[in-house]
Design a protein around this motif. Structure first.
Motif, PDB file in Angstrom:
ATOM      1  N   ALA A 628       0.832  -1.208   0.000  1.00 16.99           N
ATOM      2  CA  ALA A 628       0.000   0.000   0.000  1.00 16.99           C
ATOM      3  C   ALA A 628       0.863   1.253   0.000  1.00 16.99           C
ATOM      4  O   ALA A 628       0.604   2.215  -0.744  1.00 16.99           O
ATOM      5  CB  ALA A 628      -0.942  -0.003   1.205  1.00 16.99           C
ATOM      6  N   LEU A 629       1.897   1.260   0.831  1.00 18.74           N
ATOM      7  CA  LEU A 629       2.783   2.426   0.911  1.00 18.74           C
ATOM      8  C   LEU A 629       3.578   2.617  -0.367  1.00 18.74           C
ATOM      9  O   LEU A 629       3.748   3.746  -0.858  1.00 18.74           O
ATOM     10  CB  LEU A 629       3.728   2.280   2.103  1.00 18.74           C
ATOM     11  N   VAL A 630       4.076   1.526  -0.929  1.00 20.45           N
ATOM     12  CA  VAL A 630       4.865   1.612  -2.160  1.00 20.45           C
ATOM     13  C   VAL A 630       4.024   2.159  -3.302  1.00 20.45           C
ATOM     14  O   VAL A 630       4.460   3.025  -4.074  1.00 20.45           O
ATOM     15  CB  VAL A 630       5.433   0.217  -2.525  1.00 20.45           C
ATOM     16  N   ILE A 631       2.795   1.676  -3.420  1.00 19.96           N
ATOM     17  CA  ILE A 631       1.913   2.133  -4.501  1.00 19.96           C
ATOM     18  C   ILE A 631       1.533   3.593  -4.303  1.00 19.96           C
ATOM     19  O   ILE A 631       1.529   4.389  -5.252  1.00 19.96           O
ATOM     20  CB  ILE A 631       0.660   1.241  -4.561  1.00 19.96           C
ATOM     21  N   ALA A 632       1.228   3.974  -3.078  1.00 22.42           N
ATOM     22  CA  ALA A 632       0.866   5.372  -2.816  1.00 22.42           C
ATOM     23  C   ALA A 632       2.002   6.313  -3.182  1.00 22.42           C
ATOM     24  O   ALA A 632       1.785   7.397  -3.731  1.00 22.42           O
ATOM     25  CB  ALA A 632       0.483   5.548  -1.347  1.00 22.42           C
ATOM     26  N   GLU A 633       3.246   5.892  -2.914  1.00 21.60           N
ATOM     27  CA  GLU A 633       4.386   6.734  -3.253  1.00 21.60           C
ATOM     28  C   GLU A 633       4.656   6.735  -4.750  1.00 21.60           C
ATOM     29  O   GLU A 633       4.820   7.793  -5.362  1.00 21.60           O
ATOM     30  CB  GLU A 633       5.635   6.256  -2.512  1.00 21.60           C
ATOM     31  N   ALA A 634       4.678   5.546  -5.361  1.00 20.56           N
ATOM     32  CA  ALA A 634       5.015   5.460  -6.780  1.00 20.56           C
ATOM     33  C   ALA A 634       3.980   6.140  -7.657  1.00 20.56           C
ATOM     34  O   ALA A 634       4.304   6.739  -8.683  1.00 20.56           O
ATOM     35  CB  ALA A 634       5.169   3.997  -7.191  1.00 20.56           C
ATOM     36  N   GLU A 635       2.699   6.065  -7.277  1.00 24.57           N
ATOM     37  CA  GLU A 635       1.631   6.634  -8.094  1.00 24.57           C
ATOM     38  C   GLU A 635       1.155   7.984  -7.568  1.00 24.57           C
ATOM     39  O   GLU A 635       0.133   8.499  -8.014  1.00 24.57           O
ATOM     40  CB  GLU A 635       0.475   5.637  -8.186  1.00 24.57           C
ATOM     41  N   GLU A 636       1.924   8.539  -6.623  1.00 25.91           N
ATOM     42  CA  GLU A 636       1.669   9.889  -6.117  1.00 25.91           C
ATOM     43  C   GLU A 636       0.226  10.065  -5.642  1.00 25.91           C
ATOM     44  O   GLU A 636      -0.539  10.857  -6.162  1.00 25.91           O
ATOM     45  CB  GLU A 636       2.002  10.919  -7.192  1.00 25.91           C
ATOM     46  N   LYS A 637      -0.112   9.279  -4.621  1.00 22.96           N
ATOM     47  CA  LYS A 637      -1.457   9.321  -4.050  1.00 22.96           C
ATOM     48  C   LYS A 637      -1.354   9.663  -2.562  1.00 22.96           C
ATOM     49  O   LYS A 637      -1.528   8.799  -1.695  1.00 22.96           O
ATOM     50  CB  LYS A 637      -2.159   7.977  -4.262  1.00 22.96           C
ATOM     51  N   PRO A 638      -1.075  10.923  -2.241  1.00 21.30           N
ATOM     52  CA  PRO A 638      -0.817  11.289  -0.845  1.00 21.30           C
ATOM     53  C   PRO A 638      -2.017  11.097   0.068  1.00 21.30           C
ATOM     54  O   PRO A 638      -1.853  10.953   1.285  1.00 21.30           O
ATOM     55  CB  PRO A 638      -0.420  12.773  -0.946  1.00 21.30           C
ATOM     56  N   TRP A 639      -3.212  11.111  -0.510  1.00 22.56           N
ATOM     57  CA  TRP A 639      -4.406  10.961   0.329  1.00 22.56           C
ATOM     58  C   TRP A 639      -4.478   9.579   0.990  1.00 22.56           C
ATOM     59  O   TRP A 639      -5.236   9.392   1.935  1.00 22.56           O
ATOM     60  CB  TRP A 639      -5.659  11.164  -0.527  1.00 22.56           C
TER      61      TRP A 639
END
Length: 926
Positions: A628-639
């Motif tokens: 979850a953290l890796v995807i949020a960072e890689a796909e720029e999803k700060p929310w």
């Protein structure tokens, strides 16, 4: 691919070549490396890398290459398609998302397959990834590159990125190149400047075939600032005699564009025509096609002077012998030097010779004035792209249509529709340059939608009012009937994030009642309604309503099915149907991965992690939370960070990994403050409470949980009250607030009716409260009643361990040590199976004469998190390739970590490790 275009005229850059060789040596040793080559346009970045690659040609290393172009920024995964285009089909077809370039896939899904492919390609030596002009990468490809570079570990992979100087973090498809490269342990940045006097003299000597003096070299250096392309252009234009005698012989003004235009003016007619045709076609194109576009009959003769002067690159050994302009600056100069009439004729010819997708830009460029028929065709094509999940490409065609449409109202409708599609795809950067035209449009619901949608993530105070206008004005505009649905969905999400879910529920219900609701909007609107309802009335009520809106088996497409499963699994998890939730969420992710469709994976993995945590599968939970953290960072999803960081902290806290757990909790609070305190604080507070529970710090536990109690009722606490209500009762009992605990326990008991998985927690805490009141007999009865309940698949092992521990302690205090030992042993085994070291420590403190026997899994405590994850999956019987796919790493990285596991645990191989995990390890599921 080898090209001819004067590549042999290369001088200098020895320090840079040495640095690249050094990075390659690092990659050969199994340490993934990267190089960022920067410099002004035309300074020689591409030439440097070509020369470096030429020096490696004898090794026949696998090289994945791509050249980004402004004309392809809206083609999803276009750069990734280029990188994999020369991979043998037999290998590439094993990776369906790479082979098919599914535009609806999420970047992490494509990135996961690219990691697997890189693992396969490393078998015979290092792999090189080269991306030129990365500042023009399409956003999905840029996110794939970011994902892959962050996940490369023990890999023989060297990535070389070429970028113009001054690329901002928002460019390069959103990649912050400096931060990305700096985050890799083995990386370097090379910034190219102009050639020095010595190198200028060497280049002039190579071009002229005779030496030039140092004074001449200095004059050339001063005139061109050592700019490689400008220098080459000048040397091709001016004869040696003119260069070697007198300053006045050098052309003025000192402008690269002017020099390029003079170079064009000196070309023979057929060569000039051919180069114009090549420039209009853009990227590499068959020589025969370029000749037909330019109406050149003798293409070989026309090509010769273009090659001699370094204007064109040619690949004679490739099928169709493609040609391309050597540098983008040259292409721009050629296009600007060509008359408008000539350009229209060239584009008109090109439109008949390229495929349909490529023909649209040529047809638009060939149009003089307006063309309503073309505008209609472009809109129909855009609708097709939108229906297949390519909103950015659809928006580009709509913008082109707006340029040739009539009347003004039609132009504005197409412009605004394009902007709406871009906003739905979160491409705010593409909308920004359109704002002046959008604001100048006549007021209408579509204009209000676009301005409100653009202002929402920026916190614009007028955004809510604009979206409300778009929603309430139900005028049926041709081609814009999606407006109220999109406005209602955005407004509903805005209310949820702002902590006012009660306002979102009626809005989203109205959206779902729209007769012709777009298929792309329906599942997201239904999921948002489920989210809002859970925030207002709890997860069980929300799940009941969601099942009427999206009954299982009803979706019209695989993509819709995946989205529905993701939302249903989230609600099931919050409601306590843990086994069902785990299955639903896992199937949603698997369906999305197989078919390349989005499911907000950053939240879906976090929800899966929460389910696995309560089910006692802490190792799987740690893996899912990390995803979850890796995807949020890689796909720029700060929310997603606040929510995901909180859940990721639970296992770390439960295992006594205090520093990492504290970091995650702090990050959860930071992101909640940055995005939306009302929405993000409750999950962050749960993370803080779980950490305080593991530490036995009950005042801190109470302080965190009181943040939740102070929150608005419809801002989230009701949705995941199954998480925090047991913690709250425990903290109140430990703090001595027994009356408060009694009230809180009553709420928990009422909640148990809708969430049976809480039954162990209720019995444990009821017994704890009775014991605290001095009611030993009642406490014993409650503990025994709880321990005698029939087992359920949804029982959290941590709750059962707490119950057994408390009962054993009560019996030991009563002097019944033999009976206490059995319950202590049960608690010990459950804690050990979880790897819950802080709770094991308390068990030892409570029962010094603990039963004999070694708690399971002690040797595995020596492993790193990555080594534990791999060992867990070895125990499940997965192959290295399957483990790599599961963990988003390469098979080479799996091999590397396995060798360390064998060494640390003194094991001879895979079978011994599998037996240890299955029989003796806290990594095995309970």
């Amino acid at each position: 691919m080898t090209a001819t275009a004067g590549d042999t005229a290369f001088v200098g850059r020895t320090a840079e070549l040495d640095r690249m060789d050094q990075c390659l040596r690092t990659a050969r040793s199994g340490k993934a490396s990267s190089v960022l080559v920067q410099g002004a346009a035309g300074i020689g970045k591409s030439a440097l890398v070509r020369r470096w690659l030429a020096g490696l040609s004898s090794e026949n290393l696998p090289v994945l290459r791509a050249a980004c172009d402004t004309s392809e920024e809206d083609l999803a995964f276009g750069v990734i398609r280029q990188l994999t285009s020369r991979v043998p089909a037999a290998l590439l077809n094993r990776f369906p998302l790479l082979a098919g370039a599914v535009p609806t896939a999420e970047p992490f899904q494509v990135g996961s397959e690219l990691l697997e492919l890189l693992g396969e390609l490393q078998s015979d030596g290092p792999v090189l990834i080269v991306v030129d002009d990365v500042q023009w990468a399409d956003r999905p490809s840029a996110q794939v590159l970011g994902f892959v570079l962050r996940r490369l570990e023990a890999d023989a992979v060297l990535t070389v990125l070429l970028s113009r100087s001054g690329t901002e973090p928002g460019e390069a498809g959103g990649l912050d190149l400096h931060r990305l490269v700096a985050g890799m342990p083995h990386s370097c940045e090379l910034t190219l400047t102009g050639l020095g006097v010595t190198e200028v003299g060497e280049l002039a000597t190579l071009v002229y075939g005779r030496p030039v003096g140092r004074g001449t070299a200095e004059r050339l250096r001063n005139h061109t600032d050592g700019h490689a392309l400008y220098l080459r252009t000048l040397l091709a234009e001016v004869a040696w005699d003119s260069v070697a005698h007198g300053r006045d012989a050098l052309p003025v003004p000192t402008s690269l564009v002017q020099a390029l235009r003079r170079q064009l003016d000196g070309l023979p007619g057929p060569a000039r025509s051919l180069v114009e045709g090549i420039a209009v076609l853009g990227g590499p194109a068959p020589l025969a096609t370029a000749a037909r576009v330019a109406s050149v009959t003798e293409s070989d003769a026309a090509l010769e002077p273009l090659l001699a002067q370094g204007i064109v690159r040619w690949w004679p050994n490739q099928p169709y012998t493609p040609v391309a302009i050597a540098h983008e600056l040259q292409r721009e100069a050629i296009v600007t030097a060509t008359s408008p009439r000539r350009l229209r004729a060239l584009h008109a010819a090109a439109a008949t010779l390229v495929d349909r997708a490529a023909s649209w830009s040529h047809r638009v460029a060939a149009t003089q004035g307006t063309d309503t028929q073309l505008a209609r065709e472009l809109e129909l094509a855009a609708d097709g792209y939108h229906a297949t999940g390519e909103p950015v490409r659809a928006a580009t065609l709509l913008l082109w249509a707006s340029e040739v449409a009539l009347p003004r109202s039609e132009r504005e409708r197409l412009l605004l529709t394009a902007a709406a599609r871009l906003l739905w795809a979160q491409r705010y950067v593409r909308v920004e340059p359109l704002l002046a035209r959008i604001e100048a449009a006549e007021p209408c619901p579509l204009r209000s939608l676009v301005l409100g949608g653009y202002g929402t993530p920026r916190g614009a105070p007028e955004a809510t009012g604009l979206l409300t206008e778009a929603l309430e004005d139900r005028r049926a505009e041709a081609g814009a009937r999606f407006v109220p649905a999109m406005a209602g969905t955005w407004l509903g999400i805005q209310h949820i994030v702002g902590g006012h879910s009660a306002k979102a529920v009626p809005l989203l219900r109205d959206v779902l009642a729209i007769d012709d609701l777009e298929p792309q909007l329906a599942p997201w609107a239904a999921g948002s309604l489920g989210l809002a309802r859970s925030y207002c009335a709890g997860a069980r009520a929300a799940l009941r309503e969601y099942d009427t809106l999206a009954p299982a088996g009803s979706p019209r497409s695989v993509a819709e099915q995946a989205i529905q499963r993701a939302y249903r699994g989230m609600l099931q998890m919050w409601a306590g149907d843990l086994t069902d939730a785990e299955n639903e969420l896992a199937v949603a992710l698997d369906t999305a991965r197989t078919n390349g469709c989005p499911v907000t994976a950053e939240f879906t993995y976090a929800n899966l992690a929460a389910s696995q945590y309560f089910l006692g599968r802490w190792d799987e939970a740690a893996i899912s939370a990390d995803h979850a953290l890796v995807i949020a960072e890689a796909e720029e999803k700060p929310w997603a960070f606040s929510y995901a960081c909180s859940i990721a902290s639970w296992v770390r806290a439960g295992r006594g990994q205090w520093q990492r757990a504290q970091e995650l909790v702090q990050q959860s609070y930071q992101w909640s403050g940055a995005i939306s305190p009302a929405h993000g604080l409750p999950p962050a507070a749960v993370g803080a409470a779980v950490l305080a529970q593991a530490r036995g710090d009950y005042p801190a536990m109470l302080g965190a949980l009181r943040t939740i109690l102070r929150a608005r009722p419809d801002s989230g606490p009701l949705a995941f009250q199954t998480w925090w209500r047991p913690l709250y009762v425990e903290a109140l009992i430990a703090d001595g607030d027994l009356d408060g605990a009694d009230t809180a326990l009553a709420h928990l008991m009422a909640l148990r009716e809708d969430a049976p998985f809480l039954r162990m927690a209720v019995m444990w805490l009821s017994g704890r409260l009775s014991q605290a009141r001095g009611e030993g007999k009642r406490a014993r009865d409650l503990f025994e009643e709880g321990l005698s309940l029939p087992a359920s698949a949804d029982d959290p092992p941590l709750h059962l361990a707490m119950l057994a521990h408390s009962h054993g302690r009560l019996l030991a205090q009563a002097g019944e040590h033999h009976r206490a030992a059995a319950h202590f042993t049960r608690a010990r085994d459950l804690f050990a199976a979880l790897g819950a070291q802080p709770f094991l420590t308390r068990y030892r403190d409570d029962f010094a004469d603990r039963p004999s026997g070694r708690p399971a899994g002690l040797p595995l405590s020596e492993l790193t998190d990555r080594e534990r994850d791999i060992s867990l999956l070895i125990g499940r019987g997965l192959t290295n390739r399957e483990i790599a796919a599961r963990l988003f790493i390469s098979s080479k990285t799996v091999e590397y970590h396995l060798s360390h596991v064998y060494q640390k645990l003194s094991l001879s191989g895979r079978r011994q490790l599998r037996n240890m995990v299955q029989q003796d390890s806290p990594l095995s599921s309970t």
